[in-house]
Design an enzyme around this catalytic site. Structure first.
Site, PDB file in Angstrom:
ATOM      1  N   HIS A 145       0.830  -1.202   0.000  1.00 21.77           N
ATOM      2  CA  HIS A 145       0.000   0.000   0.000  1.00 21.77           C
ATOM      3  C   HIS A 145       0.870   1.261   0.000  1.00 21.77           C
ATOM      4  CE1 HIS A 145      -3.626   2.375   1.258  1.00 21.77           C
ATOM      5  NE2 HIS A 145      -2.677   3.132   1.783  1.00 21.77           N
ATOM      6  N   GLU A 146       1.859   1.307   0.884  1.00 23.59           N
ATOM      7  CA  GLU A 146       2.710   2.494   0.987  1.00 23.59           C
ATOM      8  C   GLU A 146       3.558   2.686  -0.275  1.00 23.59           C
ATOM      9  OE1 GLU A 146       2.147   4.559   3.290  1.00 23.59           O
ATOM     10  OE2 GLU A 146       0.837   3.214   4.406  1.00 23.59           O
ATOM     11  N   HIS A 149       1.519   4.314  -3.003  1.00 21.92           N
ATOM     12  CA  HIS A 149       1.382   5.773  -2.885  1.00 21.92           C
ATOM     13  C   HIS A 149       2.543   6.462  -3.613  1.00 21.92           C
ATOM     14  CE1 HIS A 149      -2.109   6.465  -0.424  1.00 21.92           C
ATOM     15  NE2 HIS A 149      -1.670   5.727   0.585  1.00 21.92           N
ATOM     16  N   GLU A 202      -6.416   6.575  -1.551  1.00 23.31           N
ATOM     17  CA  GLU A 202      -6.360   5.397  -0.688  1.00 23.31           C
ATOM     18  C   GLU A 202      -6.849   4.147  -1.417  1.00 23.31           C
ATOM     19  OE1 GLU A 202      -5.101   4.993   2.528  1.00 23.31           O
ATOM     20  OE2 GLU A 202      -4.243   6.856   1.807  1.00 23.31           O
TER      21      GLU A 202
END
Length: 270
Positions: A145-146, A149, A202
């Site tokens: 997820h990070e 980004h 997100e």
């Protein structure tokens, strides 16, 4: 007064549009992330990466001075090993990211947190490991997820939005001379632009993250149990990561759908 506002607004809008570009930072992948992004040409990818590098070095130096960098060794090795497996898959979304100067470090802190700065500068806090006790697949969900980004340049996109908001507020405040109007405008801008786009950011990071995890050999469904654990761990206050990564039932449902799409990738690795 109305005419002056209109004239200044038109001038500001023209200047703003001239300084913006419509871009697609990544390929869509199986999960179908294909939203066109608006980026300010006043802040380049290289400039933001350079600033991230400076801030990252400062954070690492502070942690090292406290004896809080890359310790314990076993946890550091675990975080780095999982991160490298995910990084090996970034080319599916962004081929040029294979050549980023990726770094992965563990910071000894009670915070339940992890992040990836522009350009691939990753940090995981020991609080995430100690308090959430994620499985390898769940930790891969956080890291994927990070990393997503950063691949999507969401930080640059947020900076671009903030610059656009500041231009509009400066014009309005200059014409009215009313600071209260500017403050109200700031709140309205946050609700109108920051929150909706943050939710979309997100969602994109969630979907890309489960695909990276599946391609790296981790069960993508672990993202669901991971965020459920996050929400349930609030006995001592909300985990830091949830202050910028809010969870919800709709998010869990979207993760379940995305996980099913990429599940064959994981099963093919078994």
């Amino acid at each position: 007064m109305i005419r002056a506002i209109r004239n200044l607004s038109a001038m500001g809008l023209a200047a703003l549009l001239a300084a913006c570009a419509q871009v697609q930072t990544t390929q869509s992948g199986l999960v179908g992330v294909n939203r066109t992004q608006t980026m300010s040409t006043l802040v380049s990818e290289a400039e933001l990466n350079q600033q991230a590098e400076v801030e990252y070095r400062q954070i690492l130096a502070q942690a090292k001075a406290k004896g809080a960098l890359d310790t314990p060794a076993a946890q550091t090795q675990r975080v780095q090993a999982i991160s490298r497996k995910l990084i090996a898959q970034v080319g599916v979304f962004r081929p040029d990211a294979r050549n980023w100067a990726w770094e992965i470090h563990l910071l000894k802190s009670g915070e339940v947190n992890a992040w990836c700065m522009p350009g691939g500068k990753i940090a995981v806090y020991t609080g995430l490991l100690d308090k959430i006790q994620p499985t390898d697949a769940e930790l891969a969900a956080v890291l994927g997820h990070e990393i997503s980004h950063a691949l999507r340049e969401h930080a640059r996109e947020q900076v671009s939005r903030q610059m656009a908001a500041n231009v509009g507020l400066s014009i309005l405040s200059a014409v009215t001379g009313n600071q209260a109007v500017a403050d109200l405008g700031s709140s309205l801008t946050q609700v109108m632009f920051t929150l909706p786009n943050s939710r979309s950011n997100e969602t994109e990071a969630d979907r890309m993250g489960v695909e990276l995890a599946a391609r790296a050999g981790y069960d993508p469904r672990a993202a669901i149990t991971l965020w459920q654990k996050m929400e349930q761990s609030g006995g001592g206050g909300q985990p830091e990561i949830l202050s910028t990564h809010p969870s919800s039932q709709s998010r869990i449902a979207d993760l379940a759908q995305a996980s099913e799409i990429v599940l064959p990738l994981y099963q093919g690795k078994k």
